[in-house]
Design a protein around this motif. Structure first.
Motif, PDB file in Angstrom:
ATOM      1  N   VAL A  16       0.840  -1.208   0.000  1.00  9.53           N
ATOM      2  CA  VAL A  16       0.000   0.000   0.000  1.00  9.53           C
ATOM      3  C   VAL A  16       0.870   1.252   0.000  1.00  9.53           C
ATOM      4  N   ILE A  17       1.964   1.238   0.744  1.00  8.52           N
ATOM      5  CA  ILE A  17       2.881   2.393   0.745  1.00  8.52           C
ATOM      6  C   ILE A  17       3.449   2.604  -0.654  1.00  8.52           C
ATOM      7  N   ALA A  60      -3.811   1.045  -8.190  1.00  8.82           N
ATOM      8  CA  ALA A  60      -4.998   0.359  -7.659  1.00  8.82           C
ATOM      9  C   ALA A  60      -4.768  -1.152  -7.614  1.00  8.82           C
ATOM     10  N   PHE A  61      -4.112  -1.708  -8.629  1.00 11.45           N
ATOM     11  CA  PHE A  61      -3.811  -3.139  -8.609  1.00 11.45           C
ATOM     12  C   PHE A  61      -2.815  -3.492  -7.508  1.00 11.45           C
ATOM     13  N   MET A  62      -1.940  -2.566  -7.170  1.00  9.65           N
ATOM     14  CA  MET A  62      -1.031  -2.798  -6.044  1.00  9.65           C
ATOM     15  C   MET A  62      -1.832  -2.933  -4.747  1.00  9.65           C
ATOM     16  N   VAL A  63      -2.811  -2.052  -4.573  1.00  5.33           N
ATOM     17  CA  VAL A  63      -3.667  -2.116  -3.380  1.00  5.33           C
ATOM     18  C   VAL A  63      -4.502  -3.402  -3.404  1.00  5.33           C
ATOM     19  N   LEU A  64      -5.002  -3.774  -4.560  1.00  3.49           N
ATOM     20  CA  LEU A  64      -5.773  -5.014  -4.679  1.00  3.49           C
ATOM     21  C   LEU A  64      -4.920  -6.225  -4.301  1.00  3.49           C
ATOM     22  N   SER A  65      -3.669  -6.239  -4.722  1.00  9.73           N
ATOM     23  CA  SER A  65      -2.800  -7.361  -4.357  1.00  9.73           C
ATOM     24  C   SER A  65      -2.538  -7.369  -2.855  1.00  9.73           C
ATOM     25  N   ALA A  66      -2.446  -6.194  -2.246  1.00 11.49           N
ATOM     26  CA  ALA A  66      -2.291  -6.120  -0.787  1.00 11.49           C
ATOM     27  C   ALA A  66      -3.513  -6.711  -0.091  1.00 11.49           C
TER      28      ALA A  66
END
Length: 120
Positions: A16-17, A60-66
């Motif tokens: 998320v960071i 957004a995909f980074m957050v989704l993977s988190a």
């Protein structure tokens, strides 16, 4: 299937960071200068909007993977695959920037933490 460990939460926090830094700092320091010179693809009117959309979609995909990493009962194999993908992103960052871009460090850490968490 596994529960959520501290390793997975740490991985998700790093992801998320990275997403926040990518969406804010990266957009300003990379996209800003590119788009300040006008449309980088003049025969395609939508190019500036599309670049912004794709840039923030990646965040957004980074957050989704988190979220997937810490979601209860996410299969261990999926968590490991997400971790490996983040490590691969870090390696690609090293290869393309020749260590000039520091993003490989948190990407690698996020991936490693996900893999550790998947098997602990």
């Amino acid at each position: 299937m596994i529960g959520t460990s501290i390793w997975l939460w740490l991985s998700a926090i790093v992801m998320v960071i990275v997403a926040i830094l990518h969406s804010t700092g990266g957009a300003n320091s990379v996209l800003g200068p590119i788009l300040a010179n006008g449309n980088p693809h003049p025969d395609m009117d939508i190019a500036p909007t599309l670049l912004r959309y794709l840039w923030h979609s990646l965040s957004a995909f980074m957050v989704l993977s988190a979220a997937a990493v810490v979601w209860p009962d996410t299969p261990r194999g999926l968590i490991a695959a997400i971790g490996l993908f983040w490590i691969a992103l870090g390696v690609a960052d090293i290869l393309t920037s020749k260590f000039a871009h520091p993003g490989w460090i948190p990407m690698g850490i996020a991936g490693l933490l996900a893999i550790i968490g998947a098997y602990r």
